[in-house]
Design a protein around this motif. Structure first.
Motif, PDB file in Angstrom:
ATOM      1  N   ALA A  70      -7.161  -3.108   0.943  1.00 14.92           N
ATOM      2  CA  ALA A  70      -5.892  -3.702   1.377  1.00 14.92           C
ATOM      3  C   ALA A  70      -5.941  -4.048   2.874  1.00 14.92           C
ATOM      4  CB  ALA A  70      -4.739  -2.733   1.115  1.00 14.92           C
ATOM      5  N   ARG A  89      -0.489   0.939   3.648  1.00 15.62           N
ATOM      6  CA  ARG A  89      -1.080   0.911   2.305  1.00 15.62           C
ATOM      7  C   ARG A  89      -2.507   1.446   2.397  1.00 15.62           C
ATOM      8  NH1 ARG A  89      -0.885  -4.866   1.342  1.00 15.62           N
ATOM      9  NH2 ARG A  89      -0.150  -4.977   3.466  1.00 15.62           N
ATOM     10  N   SER A  94      -6.543  -1.837   5.970  1.00 14.25           N
ATOM     11  CA  SER A  94      -5.541  -0.769   5.985  1.00 14.25           C
ATOM     12  C   SER A  94      -6.160   0.624   5.985  1.00 14.25           C
ATOM     13  CB  SER A  94      -4.593  -0.919   4.801  1.00 14.25           C
ATOM     14  OG  SER A  94      -5.289  -0.635   3.619  1.00 14.25           O
ATOM     15  N   ASP A 118      -4.924   2.106  -0.494  1.00  9.71           N
ATOM     16  CA  ASP A 118      -5.388   1.030  -1.368  1.00  9.71           C
ATOM     17  C   ASP A 118      -6.702   0.453  -0.848  1.00  9.71           C
ATOM     18  OD1 ASP A 118      -2.949   1.500  -2.445  1.00  9.71           O
ATOM     19  OD2 ASP A 118      -2.061  -0.422  -1.876  1.00  9.71           O
ATOM     20  N   SER A 144       9.691  -3.963   4.378  1.00 12.87           N
ATOM     21  CA  SER A 144       8.420  -3.245   4.512  1.00 12.87           C
ATOM     22  C   SER A 144       7.960  -3.129   5.961  1.00 12.87           C
ATOM     23  CB  SER A 144       7.346  -3.947   3.686  1.00 12.87           C
ATOM     24  OG  SER A 144       7.182  -5.263   4.167  1.00 12.87           O
TER      25      SER A 144
END
Ligand code: S6P
Ligand code: ZN
Length: 189
Positions: A68, A62, A157, A65, A24
């Protein structure tokens, strides 16, 4: 143990260097050519334009989200252009209420900060220094040492990055080398 109950960590970090590893992890590289506008006199160097100034490793985005967090490691090389040390672009967060932590792993530098009224200050970075960048505060890192400056960051994020204000007006202070040592000066002097 059941494979359903035990999962792998999202990535791994080498705490000696801050380096991230894992599927990732994404990496971006910034060269002198991409950064020339941050320096007062971009012509004051004989370094080739493809000289790497910094690399950023980040966990995969991300940003969709809600709530996040992201993690990243920046490695900022030592060097100067004229009397200015190598530095990052610097940015505000698009969502001004989203803050960020920085922690220095290795090296020496300055975290340059500026609020929306252009009040500026700098915090010394050294191994173990922990910095909180509150919302609506632009942030840039300057390597004032002889070795790569390595720091880790954690931020919301969905913060987003707003580079335009800094690209247009810069920061109100600069970190320059005077008689071989770093000095923080007002940009208009
Ligand atoms: C992200 C965080 C860092 C920087 C990185 C490079 O919010 O502040 O990961 O992105 O240090 O700086 P810049 O200004 O080029 O994004
Ligand atoms: Zn940031």
């Amino acid at each position: 143990m059941s494979a359903d109950l035990v999962r792998s960590a999202i990535a791994s970090i080498d705490w000696r260097t801050g380096s991230l590893a894992g599927d990732s992890v994404r990496e971006t590289v910034r060269t002198l050519a991409e950064l020339k506008d941050v320096f007062r006199d971009p012509t004051a160097t004989e370094l080739p334009p493809d000289t790497v100034v910094y690399r950023v490793q980040r966990l995969d985005d991300r940003s969709g989200d809600e709530g996040a967090l992201l993690w990243g490691t920046t490695v900022l090389e030592p060097g100067v252009v004229g009397d200015e040390y190598f530095m990052t672009h610097g940015h505000f967060h698009q969502k001004r209420e989203r803050g960020e932590f920085y922690a220095t792993v290795m090296g020496e530098g300055m975290l340059v900060l500026m609020d929306e009224q252009r009040n500026c200050w700098a915090e010394k970075m050294f191994p173990g220094s922990l910095h909180y960048v509150s919302g609506a505060t632009a942030h840039r890192v300057v390597n004032t040492g002889e070795i790569p400056l390595r720091f880790v960051a954690c931020w919301a994020s969905d913060a987003g990055h707003d580079y335009s204000a800094i690209a247009q007006q810069g920061f109100g202070i600069r970190v320059v080398r005077r008689a071989g040592v770093p000095a923080v000066v007002r940009s208009d002097l």
